[in-house]
Write a protein that holds these residues in place. Structure first.
Motif: not given
Lengths: 111, 116
Positions: B37, B90, B35, B40-43, B112, B109, B88, B45
Motif C-alpha cells: 500500500q 500488509l 499486499y 493515499k492509495k488502496p492496498p 512501514r 498492522s 506499507l 495484491l
C-alpha cells in the motif's frame, strides 16, 4: 479487469452529521466487504455482504449491496470523531477469488 | 487468538541490503496474502498462498520473494529494492482462498518499509 470506484474521495463533516459513501463497479461481485483503516494500521473488516439487495446494520453504520451486486453504499448516522479514517470497499469476483479494493474514501469528522 | 502479527513494524534498508518481513497467524486460516500500500492509495495484491502453496503472483518483481514455511507463517524476503518500493506492506489471512471473499480478511498492522 474489475474496478471499484468510490465516491466521494474525501469528506470532511461536522460531528453529528449523516453521510453516505458509494462504491460502484461495472462488474458483478460475489461478495463485497467494507473496511476502515486508520493511519499506520491495517484495514479492519466492518462487514461482508453477499446477497443482492442485502442490508446490514452495525450500530450507526448501514451497509447495502445493490440488487445486481455491482455496487454498495455505507451510510453513517450521527458521525463521531472516532469514525475518522479511510473507508475501503473490496469485492471478490464471480470468476476470480482475488479481493479487489476500491479507491477509498477518506473521512474526517470534526468535533 | 484473532490477530495477524507482523514484524518489524518499521524497517529502513539500503538498496543493497537483504531483509525479511514476517507474518504470523494462529486462527487456523489456510490462505495468506501479501499486499502493498502506497500513501493515499488502496492496498494492491502481491501474492496469495493457499494451503502453503503459492497460488497467485501478481507479476511482482523478483526482488520480492515470498515464503510460507508452515500454515501459520508467511515471510517476504527483500533484496536489492528500489526507493520506489517504499510502502506499507500488509499481510492478511482468511479462512481459505475460495471463501475469503465472503468470510472477510484479517489484516496485520503492516510493516512501514523505507528504502534509502
Amino acid at each position: 479487469t474489475q474496478l471499484l470506484e468510490q465516491s466521494p474521495q474525501f469528506l470532511s463533516i461536522q460531528e453529528g452529521e449523516n453521510l453516505t459513501v458509494y462504491c460502484n463497479s461495472s462488474s458483478v461481485f460475489s461478495s463485497l466487504q467494507w473496511y476502515r483503516q486508520e493511519p499506520g494500521e491495517g484495514p479492519v473488516l466492518l462487514v461482508t455482504v453477499v446477497t443482492g439487495g442485502e442490508v446490514k446494520k452495525l450500530k450507526r453504520l448501514t451497509f447495502q449491496f445493490g440488487d445486481a451486486r455491482k455496487d454498495s453504499s455505507l451510510h453513517i448516522t450521527a458521525a463521531q470523531p472516532g469514525d475518522t479514517g479511510l473507508y475501503l470497499c473490496a469485492g471478490a469476483g464471480d470468476s476470480s477469488y482475488k479481493l479487489i479494493f476500491g479507491s477509498g474514501t477518506r473521512l474526517l469528522v470534526r468535533p | 487468538d484473532t490477530e495477524v502479527t507482523q514484524t518489524p513494524k518499521h524497517l529502513v534498508m539500503g538498496m543493497t541490503n537483504k531483509k525479511s518481513l514476517k507474518c504470523e497467524q494462529h486462527m487456523g486460516h489456510r490462505a495468506m496474502y501479501w499486499y502493498k500500500q502506497k500513501a493515499k492509495k488502496p492496498p494492491e495484491l502481491m501474492f496469495v498462498y493457499s494451503y502453503e502453496k503459492l497460488s497467485i503472483n501478481e507479476s511482482v518483481p523478483s526482488r520480492f520473494s515470498p515464503e510460507c514455511p508452515n500454515s501459520s507463517l508467511l515471510n517476504l524476503h527483500l533484496h536489492a529494492l528500489q526507493p520506489e518500493d517504499s510502502a506499507l506492506y500488509l499481510c492478511a489471512s482468511s479462512q481459505d482462498w475460495g471463501t475469503g471473499g465472503a468470510a472477510g480478511y484479517t489484516f496485520g498492522s503492516g510493516t512501514r518499509l523505507t528504502v534509502v
